[in-house]
Write a protein that holds these residues in place. Structure first.
Motif, short mmCIF file in Angstrom:
data_model
loop_
_atom_site.label_atom_id
_atom_site.label_comp_id
_atom_site.label_asym_id
_atom_site.label_seq_id
_atom_site.Cartn_x
_atom_site.Cartn_y
_atom_site.Cartn_z
N ALA A 132 158.48 83.24 104.09
CA ALA A 132 158.38 83.11 105.55
C ALA A 132 157.71 84.34 106.15
CB ALA A 132 159.76 82.90 106.15
N LYS A 133 158.02 85.52 105.62
CA LYS A 133 157.41 86.75 106.11
C LYS A 133 155.91 86.79 105.81
CE LYS A 133 161.36 89.87 106.02
NZ LYS A 133 161.94 91.06 105.38
N ALA A 134 155.53 86.20 104.68
CA ALA A 134 154.11 86.20 104.28
C ALA A 134 153.26 85.36 105.25
CB ALA A 134 153.96 85.68 102.86
N GLY A 135 153.88 84.40 105.89
CA GLY A 135 153.14 83.57 106.85
C GLY A 135 152.48 82.38 106.20
N ASN A 136 151.78 81.62 107.01
CA ASN A 136 151.13 80.41 106.57
C ASN A 136 149.82 80.75 105.86
OD1 ASN A 136 149.73 77.98 106.31
ND2 ASN A 136 150.51 77.18 108.24
N MET A 137 149.79 80.57 104.56
CA MET A 137 148.61 80.91 103.76
C MET A 137 147.41 80.05 104.12
SD MET A 137 148.42 83.30 101.68
CE MET A 137 149.56 84.58 101.35
N GLN A 138 147.64 78.79 104.43
CA GLN A 138 146.53 77.91 104.74
C GLN A 138 145.81 78.38 106.00
OE1 GLN A 138 147.43 73.76 104.61
NE2 GLN A 138 145.46 73.17 105.47
N GLU A 139 146.55 78.87 106.98
CA GLU A 139 145.93 79.41 108.20
C GLU A 139 145.13 80.67 107.88
OE1 GLU A 139 148.81 80.08 111.25
OE2 GLU A 139 149.31 77.95 111.42
N LYS A 140 145.64 81.49 106.97
CA LYS A 140 144.96 82.73 106.61
C LYS A 140 143.67 82.48 105.84
CE LYS A 140 149.10 85.60 106.53
NZ LYS A 140 149.98 86.43 105.72
N LEU A 141 143.62 81.37 105.10
CA LEU A 141 142.44 81.05 104.28
C LEU A 141 141.42 80.18 105.00
CD1 LEU A 141 144.22 80.32 100.89
CD2 LEU A 141 142.90 82.35 101.49
#
Length: 190
Positions: free
Chosen positions: A136-145
């Motif tokens: 959860a802390k890492a965040g949404n990976m798909q949004e980051k990519l």
């Protein structure tokens, strides 16, 4: 042609050659396994080492082609031009890859990254609650990519900063001063 113009011309030439090599490597890895670059932690370091070696090779070639000598400033200018080309083509390639070639890549890569991270955390003995909290802390990976303007701009900035530091280091290593020669008049015979 003056030295500065020649350095610019050669830097552009080698910058586009290295950009083409980068795209060929990326496409090859993509066709082997589309998410390999996102899940294999050693692969980016291997690619970085290969590119540092290529940059050193290119720097030495440019220095030879301009007469064998260049100042720190000339070397830095050359590497910075190459860095701009590499950073720009990298961002452009990623946008084309993730919008035209494989629009599902951000979601596939995000899933693979999350699965890889979960597996690694389990190996370290973390509990399910701790893993969920870390994810959860890492965040949404798909949004980051996703190839959004913000992500592309950020990627370009980070790439340029890293290449800038690398350019400083390589310029300091590969600079070569022209030897000082003294013109002496022939001695007059007495």
């Amino acid at each position: 042609m003056d030295k500065s113009t020649l350095i610019t011309k050669l830097s552009l030439k080698y910058g586009f050659i290295l950009a083409a090599v980068s795209i060929v490597i990326s496409l090859t890895l993509y066709f082997i396994n589309p998410v390999m670059l996102y899940t294999n932690f050693a692969l980016p370091f291997v690619i970085l080492i290969i590119f540092i070696a290529l940059l050193v090779f290119v720097g030495i070639n440019i220095r030879k082609e301009i007469g064998g000598y260049w100042t720190f400033g000339e070397a830095f200018k050359s590497f910075l031009i190459i860095a701009l080309i590499l950073a720009f083509t990298s961002v452009l390639y990623n946008v084309v890859l993730m919008t035209l070639i494989d629009p599902d890549l951000p979601s596939k890569a995000a899933s693979a990254i999350e699965e890889s991270q979960r597996s690694m955390m389990e190996k370290f003995g973390m509990g399910a609650d701790q893993i969920d909290e870390a994810m959860a802390k890492a965040g949404n990976m798909q949004e980051k990519l996703a190839p959004t303007f913000k992500n592309s701009f950020t990627s370009f900035g980070v790439s340029l900063a890293l290449y800038g530091v690398l350019s400083l280091i390589l310029a300091a290593i590969l600079k070569k001063k022209e030897p000082v020669t003294f013109n002496t008049l022939p001695e007059q015979e007495a």
